[in-house]
Scaffold this motif. Structure first.
Motif, PDB file in Angstrom:
ATOM      1  N   MET A   1      -6.931   3.641   7.134  1.00 30.41           N
ATOM      2  CA  MET A   1      -8.085   4.110   6.957  1.00 30.41           C
ATOM      3  C   MET A   1      -8.546   3.811   5.435  1.00 30.41           C
ATOM      4  N   SER A   2      -8.057   4.024   4.770  1.00 29.09           N
ATOM      5  CA  SER A   2      -8.695   3.533   3.587  1.00 29.09           C
ATOM      6  C   SER A   2      -8.071   2.376   2.614  1.00 29.09           C
ATOM      7  N   ARG A   3      -8.954   1.060   1.408  1.00 25.33           N
ATOM      8  CA  ARG A   3      -7.581   0.938   0.602  1.00 25.33           C
ATOM      9  C   ARG A   3      -7.507   1.262  -0.936  1.00 25.33           C
ATOM     10  N   ASN A   4      -8.279   2.574  -0.984  1.00 21.75           N
ATOM     11  CA  ASN A   4      -7.799   3.550  -1.829  1.00 21.75           C
ATOM     12  C   ASN A   4      -6.732   2.763  -2.546  1.00 21.75           C
ATOM     13  N   TYR A   5      -5.224   3.223  -2.092  1.00 22.73           N
ATOM     14  CA  TYR A   5      -3.832   2.468  -2.725  1.00 22.73           C
ATOM     15  C   TYR A   5      -3.142   1.368  -2.109  1.00 22.73           C
ATOM     16  N   TRP A   6      -4.483   0.509  -1.833  1.00 20.83           N
ATOM     17  CA  TRP A   6      -3.930  -0.886  -1.928  1.00 20.83           C
ATOM     18  C   TRP A   6      -3.649  -1.542  -3.089  1.00 20.83           C
TER      19      TRP A   6
ATOM     20  N   VAL B   1      -1.925   6.598   7.124  1.00 16.64           N
ATOM     21  CA  VAL B   1      -3.017   6.632   6.014  1.00 16.64           C
ATOM     22  C   VAL B   1      -3.513   5.542   5.466  1.00 16.64           C
ATOM     23  N   VAL B   2      -2.822   4.444   5.139  1.00 23.58           N
ATOM     24  CA  VAL B   2      -3.246   2.664   4.630  1.00 23.58           C
ATOM     25  C   VAL B   2      -4.154   2.612   5.074  1.00 23.58           C
TER      26      VAL B   2
ATOM     27  N   ALA C   1       0.553  -1.393  -0.065  1.00 23.76           N
ATOM     28  CA  ALA C   1       0.030  -0.261   0.363  1.00 23.76           C
ATOM     29  C   ALA C   1       1.013   1.112   0.095  1.00 23.76           C
TER      30      ALA C   1
END
Length: 119
Positions: free
Chosen positions: A104-109, A101-102, A95
C-alpha cells in the motif's frame, strides 16, 4: 531505517544472498517482507516472514528457490536466492510489515539492491 546489501550480477542458475540491516524500530516486533521491481513493471511481492521467523510465505514465482530468514538478535533480514533466472532481475527492497501493508505504501521500504541475472 532499512539498508539492503548483497545484490549483484550472477549467471542463470547462480545464487545470491541479500541482507537488510534494520534500525530505528523494534525489528523483532514486525513482520518483514521482500518486494522486487523490474524495469517498467510495478512492485511484486516476493516473500514475508513473521516476527519470530516461524511463518514464511512466498510468491509462486520464487517458491522452492528463495528462502527468507531473520536474525532478531542482529536486527537483520535475509533472502537466500538459488537457481536464479533472468526473470528474477529486479531491484529488491526489504520492507517493514506484512504483504498488504507494504504494497500500500513505500513509506517503510529500504533503498533497494539491484539483482541482475544474465549470461
Amino acid at each position: 531505517q532499512l539498508v539492503e546489501s548483497g545484490g549483484g550480477m550472477v549467471q542463470p542458475g547462480g545464487s545470491l544472498r541479500l541482507s537488510c540491516a534494520a534500525s530505528g524500530f523494534t525489528f523483532s516486533g514486525h513482520d518483514m517482507t521482500w518486494v522486487r521491481q523490474a524495469p517498467g513493471k510495478g512492485p511484486e511481492w516476493v516473500s514475508t516472514i513473521s516476527t519470530g521467523g516461524g511463518l514464511t510465505y512466498y510468491a509462486d514465482s520464487v517458491k522452492g528457490r528463495f528462502t527468507i530468514s531473520r536474525d532478531n538478535a542482529k536486527n537483520t533480514l535475509f533472502l537466500q536466492m538459488n537457481s536464479l533466472k533472468p526473470e528474477d532481475t529486479a531491484l529488491y527492497y526489504c520492507a517493514r510489515g506484512p504483504r498488504v501493508v507494504v504494497l500500500m505504501s513505500r513509506n517503510y521500504w529500504g533503498q533497494g539492491t539491484q539483482v541482475t541475472v544474465s549470461s
